[in-house]
Design an enzyme around this catalytic site. Structure first.
Site, PDB file in Angstrom:
ATOM      1  CD  GLU A  70       9.944  70.889  -3.931  1.00  0.00           C
ATOM      2  OE1 GLU A  70      10.453  71.675  -3.217  1.00  0.00           O
ATOM      3  OE2 GLU A  70       9.647  71.088  -5.279  1.00  0.00           O
ATOM      4  NE  ARG A 116      12.564  72.921  -1.601  1.00  0.00           N
ATOM      5  CZ  ARG A 116      12.296  74.198  -1.789  1.00  0.00           C
ATOM      6  NH1 ARG A 116      12.508  75.200  -0.805  1.00  0.00           N
ATOM      7  NH2 ARG A 116      11.806  74.780  -2.829  1.00  0.00           N
ATOM      8  CB  THR A 128       9.170  76.776   0.076  1.00  0.00           C
ATOM      9  OG1 THR A 128      10.431  77.309  -0.344  1.00  0.00           O
ATOM     10  CG2 THR A 128       7.992  77.338  -0.488  1.00  0.00           C
ATOM     11  CD  GLU A 186      11.845  84.456  -8.082  1.00  0.00           C
ATOM     12  OE1 GLU A 186      12.836  84.394  -8.350  1.00  0.00           O
ATOM     13  OE2 GLU A 186      11.373  84.329  -6.797  1.00  0.00           O
ATOM     14  CB  THR A 217      14.628  85.159  -0.337  1.00  0.00           C
ATOM     15  OG1 THR A 217      14.581  84.750  -1.603  1.00  0.00           O
ATOM     16  CG2 THR A 217      13.693  86.464  -0.140  1.00  0.00           C
ATOM     17  CG  ASP A 235      16.231  82.552 -10.706  1.00  0.00           C
ATOM     18  OD1 ASP A 235      16.533  82.659  -9.368  1.00  0.00           O
ATOM     19  OD2 ASP A 235      15.456  81.394 -10.975  1.00  0.00           O
ATOM     20  CE  LYS A 243      17.710  77.949  -8.990  1.00  0.00           C
ATOM     21  NZ  LYS A 243      16.714  79.352  -9.299  1.00  0.00           N
ATOM     22  CD1 TRP A 276      14.083  72.468  -5.440  1.00  0.00           C
ATOM     23  CD2 TRP A 276      14.393  70.859  -4.083  1.00  0.00           C
ATOM     24  NE1 TRP A 276      13.309  71.295  -5.658  1.00  0.00           N
ATOM     25  CE2 TRP A 276      13.338  70.490  -4.811  1.00  0.00           C
ATOM     26  CE3 TRP A 276      14.313  69.963  -2.777  1.00  0.00           C
ATOM     27  CZ2 TRP A 276      12.535  69.273  -4.871  1.00  0.00           C
ATOM     28  CZ3 TRP A 276      14.066  68.806  -2.787  1.00  0.00           C
ATOM     29  CH2 TRP A 276      12.674  68.481  -3.715  1.00  0.00           C
TER      30      TRP A 276
END
Length: 750
Positions: free
Chosen positions: A105, A157, A201, A219, A275, A340, A367, A430
């Site tokens: 990614e 990433r 990440t 989560e 986060t 979410d 999102k 993302w």
């Protein structure tokens, strides 16, 4: 264009690398170095990136010095050599295999002849940009057991370059500085509390000598924050928390005192979430830092903050002072977030012309399905418009800046099943989006999907220390899925599209629906009038930036989700992208690679490896309905996040040999036999009876799927037989079920 004279420094580089290898310890990481004709430069020359160079990135159009090329993260290349007139000549210049079979990614960096790329398990590579030869590789040796604390793959990433160093955040919460010439570790700091289930990440950034890093884990019951570390020493400079902590402990600043008024209950016991797992963008013109914050933890607001409230700063864009981390302003895209709907998706800064008036703006397509344009200095909402099907809100009130929410979708308040679009997968996630100042368009992939949100009753909610804690019942029962499928308003003619969005006109100028399936890769816009992105059919694709017409494609043998870049070397323009796994089964051979293209490129990928998909061969189901129901519940909390019910990034348990015997299943689930692969023991959370129930449930899934596949195969065989009969009759043959005697004739020849 700035280039290093590699021939002059090759010997010095070799000596530097040799000394580094001698001194390098394998404590928490190791590097491997290989020299080539265009070897990496020594520490005095490699990755010489500083504030002045980053601010003036447009003066070096052939470089890609930071995640989005410039600080504004527009993912736009001013290079013009490759354009519509010669695109047909674009071919593969070289490829470099990446021996890691998890998702790729990362957006690579290109600095003075070297490409720097992070990969899965937080590995970092340096490649000679002329040949693709690997110069060095650094493995931070992340304990694979840490994968239990990761929601969505062991990915990374991107890295950052500054003052001869390359920086990477690791899956287990470290921030590491590497010598750009050798890959040797310079310093290594822990950015998290290891007793909490954090991970990293996202791509790190460097601003004014500080390395900026966020983390993931909403989560799993954590409290979000973003941190700044001194690039030379690794010392913590400042930290900004995105949600308030326990009031009994006091608050870090007045901003948290403000935020706490929007929370209820004892949210801090559940972490709260928020986060900063991706978007971190600096505006050098206004000297402001913008961070995007994530979802609530748990998702279900009734469990997280009973009584409601906006829950600041969940799902927000927050502007901070880059020197101190002090709060400046915020805009919350989804107050009281419960689906979410993160706002960690790419943030972009640009100057837009609104009828003769130029405004400095921040743009985001998060999102929740709305495209936002904000005043970069004040956070004032300029526009918010749906770019995909949305039913959780009918729109956004431009006076108040608040969404007009649909009460029926607030499952947390009604306690009932809610059918919502978009979903936690996002109308856009993302994947990097790009902006072409000539067309005035923003390019990104949209996704159309809907799902059933089923709230976990408070009396049934339990904290898991190995599974997820989202407050929803998963998997969704088939009867609920059937209700969703019966909703015509939530069935879409396509799964999504690549969009050329006009942020001034507030609508798409074009949409391209890929006939090969939904790709949703990151995008690159170029001054050659092109948009590059991963597409369906495991392809890398180029589109006309003005119309969206598909002009060129390359069969990559694997899905491409990462963001492409463009750079110039020896007078030639290149396009480079990391390919790997994005849309393919776990069991398929690994085709993770860095691909580099140029005009006249003639390189060829090796042919695909032989691959036989694993077959469904489930044992008989002997468990009771109650056991299977219990297994379904345990699976939903502890397993579905990674394994789902279909083939994906992680093993499909329906075809796993481990379901053939309970002993083999227990050895993995309870005994940790696959811990080295990231499958930690769940013995702290599950009993032997739980493991038996989970296996029983997975067996039922396998039987259901095999029944469907067998029925489909039978229908296909029947159609083939029928077609053969028709062909035979047309050619004078006697149907197999005919009672008349066959005629003795010579064989028919065509």
């Amino acid at each position: 264009m700035r280039r290093t004279n590699f021939a002059a420094v090759q010997l010095a580089a070799a000596l530097t690398a040799a000394l580094a290898l001698c001194a390098c310890s394998r404590d928490k990481g190791s590097s491997q170095t290989g020299m080539s004709a265009a070897a990496s430069a020594p520490a005095s020359e490699a990755a010489r990136v500083d504030a002045a160079r980053l601010v003036a990135a447009d003066s070096e159009p052939g470089q890609w010095l930071s995640y989005g090329r410039n600080y504004e993260e527009q993912h736009y290349s001013p290079l013009t050599q490759i354009d519509k007139s010669n695109l047909a000549r674009l071919g593969l210049a070289w490829f470099a295999d990446i021996p890691l079979n998890r998702g790729q990614e990362a957006t690579p960096l290109y600095v003075d002849g070297v490409l720097y790329l992070s990969s899965s398990w937080s590995n970092v590579f340096a490649f000679d940009a002329l040949t693709g030869r690997e110069l060095w590789r650094f493995d931070p040796e992340v304990p694979h057991e840490w994968a239990v604390n990761v929601c969505c793959g062991e990915v990374n990433r991107g890295v950052a370059a500054w003052s001869g160093k390359i920086f990477v955040g690791t899956l287990d919460g470290r921030l590491i500085a590497l010598d750009a010439a050798t890959g040797r570790k310079v310093w290594d700091v822990l950015t998290i509390d290891r007793s909490q289930r954090y991970s990293i990440t996202g791509a790190v950034r460097v601003v004014k000598g500080k390395v900026l890093v966020g983390n993931s884990g909403a989560e799993f019951g954590v409290r979000g924050y973003v941190s700044a570390y001194d690039a030379e020493t690794g010392k913590l400079a400042w930290r900004f928390y995105t949600v308030p902590g326990n009031p009994a402990d006091g608050f870090e600043n007045a901003t948290m005192e403000m935020a706490v008024k929007t929370w209820h209950g004892e949210w801090w016991k559940l972490g709260g979430g928020g986060t900063v797992w991706d978007a971190i963008v600096y505006d050098p013109e206004l000297d402001l830092l913008y961070v995007g914050t994530g979802n609530g933890g748990p998702w279900n607001q009734n469990l997280r903050s009973p009584g409601g409230g906006d829950n600041l700063f969940l799902a927000s864009i927050v502007a901070l002072e880059p020197d101190t981390g002090e709060y400046v302003w915020h805009y919350q895209t989804t107050p009281g977030e419960t689906w979410d709907f993160t706002a960690t998706q790419p943030i972009m800064v640009a100057n837009l012309d609104f009828g003769g008036t130029t405004r400095r703006v921040v743009m985001q397509a998060p999102k929740n399905g709305f495209f936002y344009v904000l005043d970069a200095k004040t956070g004032e909402l300029i526009s918010a418009d749906a770019f995909a099907p949305v039913n959780w809100a009918s729109g956004v009130d431009l006076k108040t800046g608040r969404p007009i929410q649909n009460p029926e979708t607030r499952f947390d308040q009604t306690g009932k099943v809610a059918f919502v679009t978009p979903t936690g997968r996002g109308a856009h996630n993302w994947q990097p989006m790009s902006f072409n100042p000539a067309t005035g368009l923003v390019y990104f992939g949209s996704r159309h999907n809907a799902q059933a949100y089923i709230p976990t009753p408070p009396e049934r909610f339990r904290i898991s220390n190995v599974g997820t804690n989202i407050g929803l019942i998963r998997p969704v029962p088939s009867e609920i899925d059937a209700e969703l499928e019966a909703r015509p308003d939530l069935q879409f003619k396509d799964n999504g599209a690549l969009i050329g969005w006009d942020p001034v006109a507030r609508k798409p100028r074009w949409r391209y629906v890929d006939p090969g399936g939904f790709g949703n890769g990151g995008t690159l816009a170029t001054a050659g009038g092109l948009v590059f992105a991963g597409g369906g059919e495991r392809a890398f694709v180029a589109h006309d930036a003005a119309t969206g017409e598909r002009l060129w494609s390359f069969a990559a043998q694997t899905g491409i989700a990462a963001g492409p870049i463009s750079f110039e070397l020896d007078g030639e323009q290149y396009i480079a992208v990391a390919a790997g796994r994005g849309l393919q089964p776990y069991y398929q051979p690994n085709y993770s690679r860095l691909l580099a293209f140029k005009l006249g490129g003639t390189a060829k990928l090796p042919p695909p490896l032989p691959y036989t998909p694993p077959k469904l061969d489930p044992p008989q189901s002997t468990a009771s309905a109650d056991t299977i129901a219990h297994g379904r519940e345990v699976y939903g909390v502890n397993c579905v996040q990674c394994h789902g019910n279909t083939i994906g990034t992680f093993p499909d348990l329906r075809v796993s040999p481990a379901i053939q015997a309970q002993e083999a299943f227990d050895a993995i689930v309870l005994g940790g036999a696959r811990a080295a692969n990231g499958m930690v023991s769940f013995a702290s959370q599950l009993t032997a009876a739980d493991a038996q129930a989970v296996r029983a449930y997975v067996i039922t899934l396998a039987i259901e799927q095999k029944t469907l596949e067998d029925a489909a195969a039978a229908r296909a065989a029947a159609r083939a037989a029928s077609a053969a009969i028709v062909r035979g009759t047309a050619n004078g043959a006697t149907p197999a079920n005919s009672t008349s005697a066959p005629k003795e004739t010579a064989p028919h020849a065509e």
